[in-house]
Scaffold this active site. Structure first.
Site, PDB file in Angstrom:
ATOM      1  N   CYS A  12       0.866  -1.183   0.000  1.00 17.82           N
ATOM      2  CA  CYS A  12       0.000   0.000   0.000  1.00 17.82           C
ATOM      3  C   CYS A  12       0.900   1.231   0.000  1.00 17.82           C
ATOM      4  O   CYS A  12       2.125   1.106   0.162  1.00 17.82           O
ATOM      5  CB  CYS A  12      -0.845  -0.016   1.269  1.00 17.82           C
ATOM      6  SG  CYS A  12       0.200  -0.058   2.730  1.00 17.82           S
ATOM      7  N   HIS A  40       4.979  -5.573   8.611  1.00 14.80           N
ATOM      8  CA  HIS A  40       4.927  -6.964   9.049  1.00 14.80           C
ATOM      9  C   HIS A  40       5.229  -7.911   7.906  1.00 14.80           C
ATOM     10  O   HIS A  40       4.352  -8.592   7.389  1.00 14.80           O
ATOM     11  CB  HIS A  40       3.554  -7.270   9.670  1.00 14.80           C
ATOM     12  CG  HIS A  40       3.457  -6.767  11.067  1.00 14.80           C
ATOM     13  ND1 HIS A  40       2.275  -6.468  11.683  1.00 14.80           N
ATOM     14  CD2 HIS A  40       4.415  -6.509  11.986  1.00 14.80           C
ATOM     15  CE1 HIS A  40       2.505  -6.053  12.911  1.00 14.80           C
ATOM     16  NE2 HIS A  40       3.796  -6.057  13.112  1.00 14.80           N
ATOM     17  N   HIS A  72       3.208   1.477  11.410  1.00 12.99           N
ATOM     18  CA  HIS A  72       2.072   1.302  12.337  1.00 12.99           C
ATOM     19  C   HIS A  72       1.981   2.408  13.375  1.00 12.99           C
ATOM     20  O   HIS A  72       0.985   2.506  14.086  1.00 12.99           O
ATOM     21  CB  HIS A  72       2.211  -0.016  13.100  1.00 12.99           C
ATOM     22  CG  HIS A  72       2.309  -1.196  12.209  1.00 12.99           C
ATOM     23  ND1 HIS A  72       3.437  -1.970  12.101  1.00 12.99           N
ATOM     24  CD2 HIS A  72       1.412  -1.729  11.358  1.00 12.99           C
ATOM     25  CE1 HIS A  72       3.226  -2.936  11.227  1.00 12.99           C
ATOM     26  NE2 HIS A  72       2.010  -2.811  10.757  1.00 12.99           N
ATOM     27  N   HIS A 122      -1.446  -5.542  18.879  1.00  8.19           N
ATOM     28  CA  HIS A 122      -0.874  -5.016  17.623  1.00  8.19           C
ATOM     29  C   HIS A 122      -0.288  -3.637  17.887  1.00  8.19           C
ATOM     30  O   HIS A 122      -0.897  -2.813  18.578  1.00  8.19           O
ATOM     31  CB  HIS A 122      -1.979  -4.940  16.566  1.00  8.19           C
ATOM     32  CG  HIS A 122      -1.451  -4.730  15.181  1.00  8.19           C
ATOM     33  ND1 HIS A 122      -0.946  -3.525  14.762  1.00  8.19           N
ATOM     34  CD2 HIS A 122      -1.333  -5.582  14.126  1.00  8.19           C
ATOM     35  CE1 HIS A 122      -0.559  -3.635  13.499  1.00  8.19           C
ATOM     36  NE2 HIS A 122      -0.779  -4.877  13.092  1.00  8.19           N
ATOM     37  N   GLU A 124      -0.084  -1.023  16.175  1.00 12.61           N
ATOM     38  CA  GLU A 124      -0.926   0.121  15.789  1.00 12.61           C
ATOM     39  C   GLU A 124      -1.899   0.458  16.931  1.00 12.61           C
ATOM     40  O   GLU A 124      -2.041   1.627  17.318  1.00 12.61           O
ATOM     41  CB  GLU A 124      -1.697  -0.219  14.512  1.00 12.61           C
ATOM     42  CG  GLU A 124      -2.544   0.932  14.017  1.00 12.61           C
ATOM     43  CD  GLU A 124      -3.497   0.517  12.906  1.00 12.61           C
ATOM     44  OE1 GLU A 124      -3.138  -0.343  12.078  1.00 12.61           O
ATOM     45  OE2 GLU A 124      -4.605   1.064  12.866  1.00 12.61           O
ATOM     46  N   THR A 163      -6.672  -0.118  11.236  1.00 14.32           N
ATOM     47  CA  THR A 163      -6.786   0.186   9.797  1.00 14.32           C
ATOM     48  C   THR A 163      -6.899  -1.041   8.890  1.00 14.32           C
ATOM     49  O   THR A 163      -7.426  -0.948   7.793  1.00 14.32           O
ATOM     50  CB  THR A 163      -5.562   0.985   9.300  1.00 14.32           C
ATOM     51  OG1 THR A 163      -4.388   0.266   9.678  1.00 14.32           O
ATOM     52  CG2 THR A 163      -5.526   2.376   9.856  1.00 14.32           C
ATOM     53  N   CYS A 191      -8.469   1.413   6.343  1.00 12.43           N
ATOM     54  CA  CYS A 191      -7.725   2.135   5.306  1.00 12.43           C
ATOM     55  C   CYS A 191      -8.164   1.719   3.900  1.00 12.43           C
ATOM     56  O   CYS A 191      -8.536   0.568   3.673  1.00 12.43           O
ATOM     57  CB  CYS A 191      -6.258   1.872   5.561  1.00 12.43           C
ATOM     58  SG  CYS A 191      -5.256   1.826   4.139  1.00 12.43           S
ATOM     59  N   SER A 221       1.216 -10.336   9.764  1.00 17.15           N
ATOM     60  CA  SER A 221       0.462  -9.300   9.061  1.00 17.15           C
ATOM     61  C   SER A 221      -1.041  -9.528   9.207  1.00 17.15           C
ATOM     62  O   SER A 221      -1.595 -10.507   8.688  1.00 17.15           O
ATOM     63  CB  SER A 221       0.861  -9.309   7.580  1.00 17.15           C
ATOM     64  OG  SER A 221      -0.116  -8.655   6.817  1.00 17.15           O
ATOM     65  N   SER A 264       1.825  -5.548   3.042  1.00 16.48           N
ATOM     66  CA  SER A 264       3.244  -5.443   3.370  1.00 16.48           C
ATOM     67  C   SER A 264       4.106  -6.418   2.562  1.00 16.48           C
ATOM     68  O   SER A 264       5.237  -6.698   2.935  1.00 16.48           O
ATOM     69  CB  SER A 264       3.425  -5.679   4.871  1.00 16.48           C
ATOM     70  OG  SER A 264       2.657  -6.781   5.296  1.00 16.48           O
TER      71      SER A 264
HETATM   72  S1  SF4 Z   1      -2.924   2.430   7.079  1.00 14.43           S
HETATM   73 FE1  SF4 Z   1      -1.616   0.647   6.937  1.00 14.43          FE
HETATM   74  S2  SF4 Z   1      -2.470  -0.501   5.179  1.00 14.43           S
HETATM   75 FE2  SF4 Z   1      -3.242   1.620   5.041  1.00 14.43          FE
HETATM   76  S3  SF4 Z   1      -1.824   2.753   3.697  1.00 14.43           S
HETATM   77 FE3  SF4 Z   1      -1.179   3.037   5.839  1.00 14.43          FE
HETATM   78  S4  SF4 Z   1       0.338   1.424   6.212  1.00 14.43           S
HETATM   79 FE4  SF4 Z   1      -0.830   0.841   4.410  1.00 14.43          FE
END
Ligand code: SF4
Length: 280
Positions: A12, A40, A72, A122, A124, A163, A191, A221, A264
């Site tokens: 991404c 990840h 993250h 996690h 994040e 996300t 996301c 991941s 990832s």
């Molecule tokens: S939130 Fe996570 S999956 Fe979405 S663009 Fe950002 S790094 Fe990538």
């Protein structure tokens, strides 16, 4: 045997930017350590280590002059702690993760109780919650946890998602809260990249030409795991980290193999897997 890739898969924008930032830093012979995996994916971590940027689990382990924060993100207090330790910071936190930090802060200022749907372990989610007063939020993963709380006792509730989740899977959890407290608002924090990869994976697995689906991604991941769950609803699906994990027995009798990858997973790993399948 034919290979059909999903319309959308793999890296991404957030991961691409993090990858570029760390590689640029390493190319300038920067000495740094990444707190947690930059993304990840074990192959990316190995690649970074070959460039001289190692991965550490805690700020106290950083011996280099620079600490790198992963895509993250980290709890806001980590910035201050790093500076107290005399470290410079290379921040590769994804913009969308920062958006959730801001949304959470805004909701708290408005007096809302926060509910994070996600994995409490996690990085994040740890980033969002570590610095908060525990009475101001819940982290939920299933309906049992949602049933355990008296949601009507809060003036208002803001729901935020990790996300990389599959939102459909948590609809039951969210509906329990909405039913108990009419002043509940969902923030759409899944996301765009996760959504696009999920929609494309579902279409691929539903494709009548596709017999089996291979999902590529790191062991840790979350978004790769969710792609695997989605594909498994329609076709036999297997999760691999790379070409060496493929068992030819999975593909026996298959005429077309579907291929998708988590956010990832680098492009070269996807190509290696496709080459391996084509060679069988
Ligand atoms: S939130 Fe996570 S999956 Fe979405 S663009 Fe950002 S790094 Fe990538």
């Amino acid at each position: 045997m034919r290979v059909k890739r999903a319309e959308k898969y793999g890296f991404c924008s957030g991961v691409r930017v993090a990858d570029i930032k760390v590689k640029r830093f390493a190319a300038k012979r920067g000495e740094g350590a990444i707190l947690g995996q930059v993304v990840h994916n074990e192959r990316v971590v190995e690649e970074m280590e070959n460039l001289g940027v190692r991965t550490v689990r805690d700020l106290a382990e950083v011996e280099e002059p620079v600490v790198i924060f992963s895509a993250h993100g980290v709890p806001p207090s980590f910035h201050k702690r790093a500076r107290t330790l005399g470290l410079d910071i290379l921040d590769t936190t994804c913009k969308f993760v920062y958006d959730i930090h801001k949304e959470a802060k805004r909701a708290l200022e408005e007096g809302a109780h926060l509910v994070f749907i996600g994995d409490p372990g996690h990085r994040e989610v740890v980033g969002y919650t570590n610095d908060l007063d525990p009475s101001t939020y819940h982290i939920l993963q299933n309906v049992e946890q949602a049933r355990d709380v008296d949601w009507s006792s809060y003036a208002s509730i803001r729901i935020l998602y990790q996300t990389t989740l599959n939102a459909d899977q948590f609809d039951d959890v969210v509906r329990i809260i909405e039913k108990a407290n009419p002043k509940t608002r969902r923030a759409d924090t899944i996301c765009y990249a996760t959504k696009q990869n999920q929609v494309a994976a579902r279409e691929l697995a539903q494709d009548t030409e596709v017999d089996v689906v291979i999902v590529i991604g790191g062991k840790q991941s979350a978004n790769t795991r969710h792609l695997h769950e989605i594909c498994g609803n329609y076709k036999p699906s297997y999760l691999v980290q790379g070409a060496d994990d493929i068992d030819p027995a999975w593909l026996e009798g298959a005429r077309c193999v579907g291929l998708t990858a988590g956010a990832s997973t680098p492009d070269y790993v996807v190509q290696e897997v496709e080459d391996r399948i084509s060679s069988l």
